[in-house]
Motif scaffolding. Structure first.
Motif, short mmCIF file in Angstrom:
data_model
loop_
_atom_site.label_atom_id
_atom_site.label_comp_id
_atom_site.label_asym_id
_atom_site.label_seq_id
_atom_site.Cartn_x
_atom_site.Cartn_y
_atom_site.Cartn_z
N PRO A 1 0.80 -1.23 0.00
CA PRO A 1 0.00 0.00 0.00
C PRO A 1 0.83 1.28 0.00
CG PRO A 1 -0.72 -1.47 1.76
CD PRO A 1 0.49 -2.10 1.13
N ARG B 1 1.01 3.98 -3.07
CA ARG B 1 0.68 5.41 -2.87
C ARG B 1 1.76 6.31 -3.48
NH1 ARG B 1 -3.05 8.49 -0.56
NH2 ARG B 1 -2.40 10.36 0.55
N SER C 1 1.17 6.28 -7.19
CA SER C 1 -0.01 7.09 -7.51
C SER C 1 0.32 8.57 -7.47
CB SER C 1 -1.15 6.79 -6.53
OG SER C 1 -1.60 5.48 -6.69
N ALA C 2 1.08 8.98 -6.46
CA ALA C 2 1.46 10.39 -6.34
C ALA C 2 2.34 10.80 -7.52
CB ALA C 2 2.17 10.65 -5.01
N GLU D 1 -4.55 14.68 -3.45
CA GLU D 1 -3.75 13.46 -3.35
C GLU D 1 -2.27 13.75 -3.47
OE1 GLU D 1 -4.75 10.20 -2.54
OE2 GLU D 1 -6.43 11.48 -1.94
#
Length: 132
Positions: free
Chosen positions: A56, A60, A63-64, A130
């Motif tokens: 996870p 993340r 994704s960033a 985000e």
């Protein structure tokens, strides 16, 4: 020669994708996407891509990184809102583990905690939120 311990470079991925494109169109699927190097390289080259990452925290990060397209003005505005909200909060260090407490002064950790609380209160699933 690449260093396996450090992963691989975006330029190496671009070379592999370019060779695939010589044979026609390409789609990239990365089942171990990690921090997104392959996905970023594919996107840079205009190639459709999809990645999966089981961890996870690492997912993340990827994704960033993939939010690089976020409008800078919207990003900076969201940062400003988080900073203003954080000024009106009180930070709490009591729930952090000893390792974290040994890495940061209480004052620094309180500031980071205020920023985290403010971000969480303002989080709206937008790209700029985000990325912040």
């Amino acid at each position: 020669m690449r260093d396996e311990r450090a992963g691989f470079s975006a330029s190496w991925v671009e070379t592999v994708i370019a060779k695939a494109l010589e044979r026609g169109s390409a789609t990239v699927f990365d089942p171990f996407a990690g921090a997104g190097t392959t996905l970023l390289a594919a996107e840079k080259m205009g190639v459709e891509c999809l990645g999966v990452e089981a961890h996870p925290f690492v997912a993340r990060i990827a994704s960033a990184k993939l939010l690089y397209r976020t409008d800078p003005a919207l990003y900076l505005e969201h940062i400003r809102k988080v900073k203003i909200r954080a000024e009106n909060l009180s930070g709490c260090v009591d729930n952090y583990p000893a390792l974290i407490r040994s890495c940061f002064s209480d004052r620094s950790l309180e500031g980071l905690n205020r920023l985290w609380q403010a971000w969480k209160q303002l989080a709206d699933d937008s790209p700029q939120s985000e990325l912040v």
